[in-house]
Design a protein around this motif. Structure first.
Motif, PDB file in Angstrom:
ATOM      1  N   GLY A 132       0.810  -1.211   0.000  1.00  0.00           N
ATOM      2  CA  GLY A 132       0.000   0.000   0.000  1.00  0.00           C
ATOM      3  C   GLY A 132       0.841   1.257   0.000  1.00  0.00           C
ATOM      4  O   GLY A 132       2.040   1.249   0.287  1.00  0.00           O
ATOM      5  N   ILE A 133       0.186   2.395  -0.291  1.00  0.00           N
ATOM      6  CA  ILE A 133       0.926   3.654  -0.385  1.00  0.00           C
ATOM      7  C   ILE A 133       1.445   4.094   0.982  1.00  0.00           C
ATOM      8  O   ILE A 133       2.384   4.892   1.058  1.00  0.00           O
ATOM      9  CB  ILE A 133       0.078   4.761  -1.038  1.00  0.00           C
ATOM     10  N   GLN A 134       0.862   3.604   2.080  1.00  0.00           N
ATOM     11  CA  GLN A 134       1.311   3.958   3.428  1.00  0.00           C
ATOM     12  C   GLN A 134       2.466   3.074   3.901  1.00  0.00           C
ATOM     13  O   GLN A 134       3.033   3.298   4.957  1.00  0.00           O
ATOM     14  CB  GLN A 134       0.156   3.883   4.417  1.00  0.00           C
ATOM     15  N   GLY A 135       2.809   2.042   3.126  1.00  0.00           N
ATOM     16  CA  GLY A 135       3.905   1.160   3.490  1.00  0.00           C
ATOM     17  C   GLY A 135       3.484  -0.154   4.096  1.00  0.00           C
ATOM     18  O   GLY A 135       4.348  -0.933   4.511  1.00  0.00           O
ATOM     19  N   LEU A 136       2.203  -0.453   4.157  1.00  0.00           N
ATOM     20  CA  LEU A 136       1.774  -1.760   4.638  1.00  0.00           C
ATOM     21  C   LEU A 136       2.005  -2.802   3.542  1.00  0.00           C
ATOM     22  O   LEU A 136       1.642  -2.594   2.389  1.00  0.00           O
ATOM     23  CB  LEU A 136       0.299  -1.744   5.033  1.00  0.00           C
ATOM     24  N   LEU A 137       2.615  -3.911   3.921  1.00  0.00           N
ATOM     25  CA  LEU A 137       2.802  -5.042   3.021  1.00  0.00           C
ATOM     26  C   LEU A 137       1.993  -6.207   3.568  1.00  0.00           C
ATOM     27  O   LEU A 137       2.243  -6.676   4.676  1.00  0.00           O
ATOM     28  CB  LEU A 137       4.281  -5.419   2.923  1.00  0.00           C
ATOM     29  N   PHE A 138       1.011  -6.661   2.777  1.00  0.00           N
ATOM     30  CA  PHE A 138       0.096  -7.712   3.217  1.00  0.00           C
ATOM     31  C   PHE A 138       0.346  -8.999   2.451  1.00  0.00           C
ATOM     32  O   PHE A 138       0.640  -8.989   1.255  1.00  0.00           O
ATOM     33  CB  PHE A 138      -1.361  -7.308   2.961  1.00  0.00           C
ATOM     34  N   CYS A 139       0.152 -10.108   3.146  1.00  0.00           N
ATOM     35  CA  CYS A 139       0.015 -11.421   2.527  1.00  0.00           C
ATOM     36  C   CYS A 139      -1.393 -11.915   2.822  1.00  0.00           C
ATOM     37  O   CYS A 139      -1.751 -12.123   3.992  1.00  0.00           O
ATOM     38  CB  CYS A 139       1.050 -12.389   3.083  1.00  0.00           C
ATOM     39  N   PHE A 140      -2.208 -12.084   1.778  1.00  0.00           N
ATOM     40  CA  PHE A 140      -3.588 -12.539   1.921  1.00  0.00           C
ATOM     41  C   PHE A 140      -3.712 -13.988   1.464  1.00  0.00           C
ATOM     42  O   PHE A 140      -3.108 -14.398   0.465  1.00  0.00           O
ATOM     43  CB  PHE A 140      -4.545 -11.695   1.067  1.00  0.00           C
ATOM     44  N   SER A 141      -4.521 -14.765   2.177  1.00  0.00           N
ATOM     45  CA  SER A 141      -4.903 -16.085   1.696  1.00  0.00           C
ATOM     46  C   SER A 141      -5.969 -15.919   0.615  1.00  0.00           C
ATOM     47  O   SER A 141      -6.553 -14.837   0.470  1.00  0.00           O
ATOM     48  CB  SER A 141      -5.454 -16.923   2.850  1.00  0.00           C
ATOM     49  N   PRO A 142      -6.251 -16.960  -0.166  1.00  0.00           N
ATOM     50  CA  PRO A 142      -7.274 -16.815  -1.213  1.00  0.00           C
ATOM     51  C   PRO A 142      -8.642 -16.401  -0.703  1.00  0.00           C
ATOM     52  O   PRO A 142      -9.436 -15.814  -1.449  1.00  0.00           O
ATOM     53  CB  PRO A 142      -7.315 -18.221  -1.845  1.00  0.00           C
ATOM     54  N   ASP A 143      -8.945 -16.685   0.569  1.00  0.00           N
ATOM     55  CA  ASP A 143     -10.246 -16.295   1.114  1.00  0.00           C
ATOM     56  C   ASP A 143     -10.215 -14.938   1.817  1.00  0.00           C
ATOM     57  O   ASP A 143     -11.176 -14.554   2.480  1.00  0.00           O
ATOM     58  CB  ASP A 143     -10.776 -17.370   2.066  1.00  0.00           C
ATOM     59  N   GLY A 144      -9.118 -14.208   1.695  1.00  0.00           N
ATOM     60  CA  GLY A 144      -9.063 -12.845   2.220  1.00  0.00           C
ATOM     61  C   GLY A 144      -8.521 -12.711   3.619  1.00  0.00           C
ATOM     62  O   GLY A 144      -8.487 -11.609   4.173  1.00  0.00           O
ATOM     63  N   SER A 149       1.582  -9.482   7.885  1.00  0.00           N
ATOM     64  CA  SER A 149       1.726  -8.133   7.346  1.00  0.00           C
ATOM     65  C   SER A 149       2.936  -7.476   7.977  1.00  0.00           C
ATOM     66  O   SER A 149       3.360  -7.851   9.076  1.00  0.00           O
ATOM     67  CB  SER A 149       0.466  -7.285   7.576  1.00  0.00           C
ATOM     68  N   ARG A 150       3.495  -6.502   7.293  1.00  0.00           N
ATOM     69  CA  ARG A 150       4.600  -5.689   7.798  1.00  0.00           C
ATOM     70  C   ARG A 150       4.257  -4.229   7.534  1.00  0.00           C
ATOM     71  O   ARG A 150       3.599  -3.899   6.533  1.00  0.00           O
ATOM     72  CB  ARG A 150       5.930  -6.026   7.090  1.00  0.00           C
ATOM     73  N   SER A 151       4.707  -3.362   8.418  1.00  0.00           N
ATOM     74  CA  SER A 151       4.586  -1.918   8.205  1.00  0.00           C
ATOM     75  C   SER A 151       5.971  -1.408   7.838  1.00  0.00           C
ATOM     76  O   SER A 151       6.797  -1.111   8.706  1.00  0.00           O
ATOM     77  CB  SER A 151       4.061  -1.214   9.466  1.00  0.00           C
TER      78      SER A 151
END
Length: 767
Positions: A132-144, A149-151
């Motif tokens: 994201g533009i704020q620097g959050l890095l997400f790992c999502f499973s296929p069901d959401g 996550s990392r900031s």
């Protein structure tokens, strides 16, 4: 449209679905090519070859994985509930399966550039990764579900920069990799362009790499991974104007080639051992703007690949090239498509299809699909001698007659084209749509157990601990070609102090910090519980090989820092993004304080958030004293941060601000937005003021309460400025904020000073 969707679903075999997944933004071959057939030659938003449509736009490219389509965009723009989000749709029907929204903070990127970075998907796990533009890095499973996550901003000092340039993650083997500009601590205290590899399943840091020189820009070149001259390499444009290649498993730099006086935004493409990249800035050895470069990565001399050819004057700085059938298709900034012979660089033809190009082109079944920024989408038909525009679709204007920008690229899966525009996502197809066979990539020679170890790696390579906590490190060795050999047991472990600059930016000697304090035995480090904050390295040795892991011990609540125990010209231990921007100074009476330096006119250094702890803190109050030193009738901006909300004094405008997203304003704006409260507040230089910001979550909303008063006066009984946020930031690292810009590199600007920082739980009983 329903009949079309059922027909397409029936035509697809299970093998075809997985084989045709578009998990990288440039497709399975990372070059913009799809091998699918039955793709449409025309379409319309009203229904011609339209399988389904969803009214959700995106400025980036969709990814498709396991029968699902994913995009990233903004939610409810122009309202107090505006957020960034990832959306998931059924690829066959367009049904919205889930969405995940997250707040925006710590950035001055504007609303219409939310969702800048492309997503990445992993064929093995089905996981999807979002930056994201704020620097959050997400790992999502296929069901959401959020797997991890990392900031990046709060943990590593990520810099978002200007204009919205946010980098796209990629997935390779067991890793998710991305790059960005950052400044944190130790050898990363100086701002630099760095690559970060994390375990794709856990988010554990595997390696850092800084292959280039001083960054010139924030960039968004997306890496590609290929086997070049027998090594599995990551190749990417750099912020220093060079193209770089790293061993993808170790981060070790293999080669670089400088070519531009500004950073590179286009992504490279690879065919065999040949690497291609473009740019639109001034070349290093000529004033001519722009160029297309072709390198032979099988011949490396003095750390550089052999330059086979280049074409100067083609300004292709945004859209990435397309490579298929021995032809390199290059969209320039003015939406002219250049077709070059990939072997010689000779121009075969040129075709003007639009006016402004940002989106990259995609090839499928002999046709080229491409967006133009100014509301148009095109289907082109190229051959050896020429190219024709065979179909054009114009995106209807917005509700207020505004132009809808199209910045993303199409994605292709199972014979269907998923076409993003600024306000909608279209799925296109025909009754003949069918997945194609993907060519086998170049195979990497297997590792041999007889290969001598050439690289030692510690995992995790970067950790954050609490006082008294412990971590177990593992070590493994790689061959000279970057292939994993085996897990090993290191022969020697020891602790080292963090690296620091020899002198401050003001030219004063920097005191050398001590090594990490704690116990280290057999790769297990336990931080000393009596030391509230520290940084340093864990070092492992195996024969002549050596590797380091970064360790930060961050303070926990309650936090008290008056800087009296920090050496003069030093920095508070465990803080992020302070080196080179802040320094501990001393008054004439011997009192020590933290000074924001104002010796550089670069805005990236002038504005600095000094992060004190970890981003998982919540339900707390921060207090700090601050004063301003006026120069040339200018005052700095200064304040405190709590759970990603900031309370700041705006120096020259003489007001108090409470906000969470600097680029979104609620008052005196044409479109209302996120939290942005202001209050006239005349304040003076050379006076210590006490800041106090409390954030509590009440009934699912954040109640933000702030006050500022002269330190030598009693605390006001009432809060001075308040805001209620219905989409709250429930956690975030406490921080100090200062914007103090140097007038020139040799002329100091206004300074901001801080002292007596306290961060404590709201349940502590303090008012």
């Amino acid at each position: 449209m329903v009949r079309m969707a059922l027909c397409l679903a029936a035509c697809a075999t299970a093998a075809g679905v997985w084989a045709a997944d578009w998990t990288h933004w440039r497709g399975p071959e990372q070059n913009g090519v799809s091998r699918d057939t039955g793709v449409p030659e025309r379409w319309s938003p009203q229904g011609d070859n339209l399988v389904w449509k969803q009214p959700y736009g995106s400025r980036s490219t969709p990814v498709i994985c396991r029968g699902r389509v994913y995009i990233i965009n903004g939610a409810e723009p122009g309202t107090i509930r505006e957020q960034e989000r990832v959306m998931c749709f059924d690829a066959a029907t367009g049904k919205l399966l889930w969405e995940h929204r997250f707040n925006i903070f710590h950035t001055d990127i504007v609303s219409n550039r939310v969702g800048w970075a492309n997503l990445a998907a992993d064929a093995e796990t089905g996981y999807v990764y979002a930056h994201g533009i704020q620097g959050l890095l997400f790992c999502f499973s296929p069901d959401g579900r959020v797997v991890w996550s990392r900031s990046l901003t709060e943990e590593y000092g990520r810099i978002s920069g200007y204009g919205g340039r946010v980098t796209t993650p990629i997935v390779d083997e067991d890793k998710v990799i991305l790059h960005f500009l950052n400044a944190s601590w130790g050898e990363q205290a100086r701002g630099g362009h760095r690559f970060l590899a994390l375990d794709k399943k856990s988010g554990e840091v595997l390696w850092w790499s800084e292959p280039g020189g001083q960054p010139l820009d924030t960039i968004y070149s997306v890496p590609v991974v290929a086997v070049l001259a027998g090594q599995r390499l990551l190749v990417c444009g750099g912020a220093d104007g060079a193209i770089h290649a790293l061993q993808v498993r170790t981060g070790k730099k293999v080669w670089s080639y400088p070519l531009s006086k500004r950073g590179l935004n286009a992504s490279p493409v690879v065919q065999g051992d040949r690497v291609y990249i473009t740019h639109s800035e001034e070349n290093l050895d000529t004033n001519e703007m722009g160029g297309v470069y072709c390198f032979d990565a099988s011949h490396i001399e003095n750390g550089q690949p052999r330059l086979l050819w280049r074409r100067l004057g083609i300004q292709a700085g945004y859209a990435s090239p397309l490579l298929v059938g021995g032809r390199l298709y290059v969209p320039d900034n003015a939406a002219k498509l250049h077709c070059l012979d990939a072997t010689t660089g000779q121009t075969l033809w040129e075709h003007k299809y639009g006016t402004v190009a940002k989106g990259s082109a995609v090839w499928a079944e002999g046709k080229i699909y491409v967006n133009e920024v100014t509301s148009r989408s095109y289907i082109l038909l190229p051959n050896e001698r020429e190219c024709r525009t065979i179909h054009t679709v114009e995106t209807p204007p917005g509700p207020h007659g505004e132009v809808i920008e199209n910045n993303g690229s199409p994605a292709v899966a199972d014979g269907r084209i998923y076409w993003p525009t600024g306000d909608a996502l279209y799925c296109l197809g025909t009754s003949q749509s069918k997945a194609g066979a993907i060519p086998e990539p170049i195979a990497e020679p297997p590792a041999s157990p007889d290969d001598p170890p050439a690289w030692l790696q510690i995992v995790p390579a970067d950790v954050v601990l609490k006082p008294g906590a412990h971590v177990r490190f593992r070590t493994r060795v790689y061959s000279a070609a970057g292939r994993l050999l085996r897990q090993v047991t290191a022969q020697d472990w020891h602790l080292e102090p963090p690296a620091v600059a020899a002198k401050t930016p003001e030219g004063k000697e920097v005191p050398k910090p001590p090594p990490l304090r704690g116990t280290l035995a057999d790769g297990v480090f336990t931080a000393d519980p009596s030391v509230p904050a520290q940084t340093g390295y864990i070092v492992a040795r195996l024969g002549a090989l050596e590797a380091r892991a970064r360790v930060r011990v961050a303070p926990v609540l309650p936090i008290v820092q008056d800087f009296d125990k920090v050496p003069e010209n030093g920095l508070p231990p465990g803080w992020i993004n302070v080196a080179g921007k802040y320094v501990v100074a001393r008054d004439s009476d011997g009192n020590r304080y933290l000074k924001k330096l104002a010796n550089n006119p670069n805005p990236l250094l002038a504005r600095a958030l000094a992060f004190i702890s970890t981003p998982d803190l919540s339900d707390y109050t921060i207090e700090a004293d601050a004063r301003a030193i006026m120069r040339r009738r200018n005052l700095p901006d200064m304040g405190v941060v709590n759970c990603r909300y900031s309370l700041t004094l705006d120096g020259n405008k003489q007001r108090l601000l409470l906000r969470t997203w600097e680029a979104r304003k609620e008052e005196n704006a044409e479109i209302p937005g996120r939290i942005h409260k202001k209050l006239d507040f005349p304040w003076k230089p050379d006076v210590w003021y006490r800041f106090k910001l409390k954030v509590t979550i009440v009934d699912g909303k954040a109640l933000c309460q702030g006050k500022v008063w002269p330190r030598d006066q009693p605390e006001p009984a009432q809060w001075m400025i308040e805001a209620e946020d219905p989409v709250p930031n429930v956690q975030g690292s406490p921080a100090l904020y200062a914007y103090a810009m140097g007038i020139t590199e040799r002329s100091l600007g206004a300074e901001a000073h801080f002292d007596n920082v306290r961060v404590y739980p709201n349940t502590s009983g303090a008012r």
